[in-house]
Design a protein around this motif. Structure first.
Motif, PDB file in Angstrom:
ATOM      1  N   GLY A   1       0.814  -1.207   0.000  1.00 57.05           N
ATOM      2  CA  GLY A   1       0.000   0.000   0.000  1.00 57.05           C
ATOM      3  C   GLY A   1       0.848   1.256   0.000  1.00 57.05           C
TER       4      GLY A   1
ATOM      5  N   GLU B   1      -7.719  -5.248  -0.466  1.00 60.29           N
ATOM      6  CA  GLU B   1      -8.163  -5.291   0.920  1.00 60.29           C
ATOM      7  C   GLU B   1      -6.965  -5.213   1.873  1.00 60.29           C
ATOM      8  OE1 GLU B   1      -8.842  -9.565  -0.595  1.00 60.29           O
ATOM      9  OE2 GLU B   1      -8.107  -7.663  -1.392  1.00 60.29           O
ATOM     10  N   PRO B   2      -7.092  -4.490   2.996  1.00 62.02           N
ATOM     11  CA  PRO B   2      -5.980  -4.357   3.947  1.00 62.02           C
ATOM     12  C   PRO B   2      -5.714  -5.684   4.655  1.00 62.02           C
ATOM     13  CG  PRO B   2      -7.969  -3.398   4.863  1.00 62.02           C
ATOM     14  CD  PRO B   2      -8.294  -3.757   3.452  1.00 62.02           C
TER      15      PRO B   2
ATOM     16  N   THR C   1      -1.515  -5.278   1.144  1.00 58.71           N
ATOM     17  CA  THR C   1      -2.904  -5.524   0.768  1.00 58.71           C
ATOM     18  C   THR C   1      -3.059  -6.824  -0.016  1.00 58.71           C
ATOM     19  OG1 THR C   1      -2.585  -4.178  -1.217  1.00 58.71           O
ATOM     20  CG2 THR C   1      -3.458  -3.074   0.728  1.00 58.71           C
TER      21      THR C   1
END
Length: 239
Positions: free
Chosen positions: A183, A221-222, A216
């Motif tokens: 990220g 998505e984290p 991610t």
């Protein structure tokens, strides 16, 4: 480039020992002669030899081991640093012909801070699992690893066997989401505190590279946030 003949004696000795290391006269992890032996070999004072050895330690060519002597460092780990590239430490070690290792130092359940709540999409008072490990290459400490994941989703990692394992693989095993991209990443030069120095086998205030990153999954998505502190003399980032 070798030091000129009129250079200080310690610099000339530094260059000769460095040249011997680079040519393989002294192999990685091999003990070099003692200060007294080197002083006799070069016909100089022990103070001069000590200065050369300390400079070689600071530059990552040698490492002192308490009560054992001074040894040749293992080769630097070189990492190509690109914003879009994701490479695990295990894979990086393999690329450098080394064996990756990991030792768990601590595991704690901690409150999420503001930036962590925003990244993971958590509510106030949410909890994270913080795992601290020391990562090694061929047994030599390279960096202190700190990873943060939501506790509710990854509570199994609180007691799981994480010795000498890839944390990315364990996170995927427990949560089911593979880590595929970065990220953000920031790099900052810092100094080792007393605790880090003891963990990494260096002196307090020695330089470290502090790398912070978020990771991610396939759909953005984290998954994980990390803070790594690399020994500056054992790790090279190629920008």
């Amino acid at each position: 480039m070798p030091a000129p003949k009129n250079a200080p004696l310690y610099q000339q000795i530094y260059d000769e020992i460095k040249d011997a290391i680079e040519k393989g006269v002294y192999a990685p992890k091999e003990r070099i002669p003692s200060e007294l032996e080197l002083a006799e070999q070069y016909d100089v004072s022990r103070i001069t030899v000590r200065r050369a050895v300390e400079e070689l330690c600071s530059d990552g060519y040698l490492v002192k081991q308490q009560g054992r002597g001074t040894f040749v460092s293992t080769p630097h780990i070189n990492r190509q640093f690109h914003a879009s590239t994701l490479q695990t430490f295990t894979a990086l070690c393999a690329d450098n012909g080394m064996k990756a290792g990991a030792h768990v130092v601590d595991r704690q359940i901690v409150p999420a801070r503001q930036n962590e709540m925003e990244f993971f999409g958590l509510q106030k008072d949410a909890l994270l699992l913080h795992i601290k490990r020391v990562r090694t290459a061929d047994g030599e400490p390279i960096f202190e690893e700190n990873i943060f994941v939501p506790f509710d989703a990854y509570r199994e990692l609180l007691t799981a066997d994480l010795e000498d394992k890839s944390i990315f693989a364990e996170v995927e095993r427990v949560g089911g989401t593979p880590i595929v991209s970065v990220g953000y990443r920031t790099v900052e030069a810092v100094r080792a505190n007393t605790e880090q120095a003891a963990e990494l086998g260096i002196a307090p205030h020695d330089p470290l590279l502090n790398l912070r990153a978020s990771f991610t999954g396939p759909n953005g998505e984290p998954v994980l946030m990390g803070k790594q502190c690399y020994v500056g003399s054992r790790y090279v980032m190629v920008m």
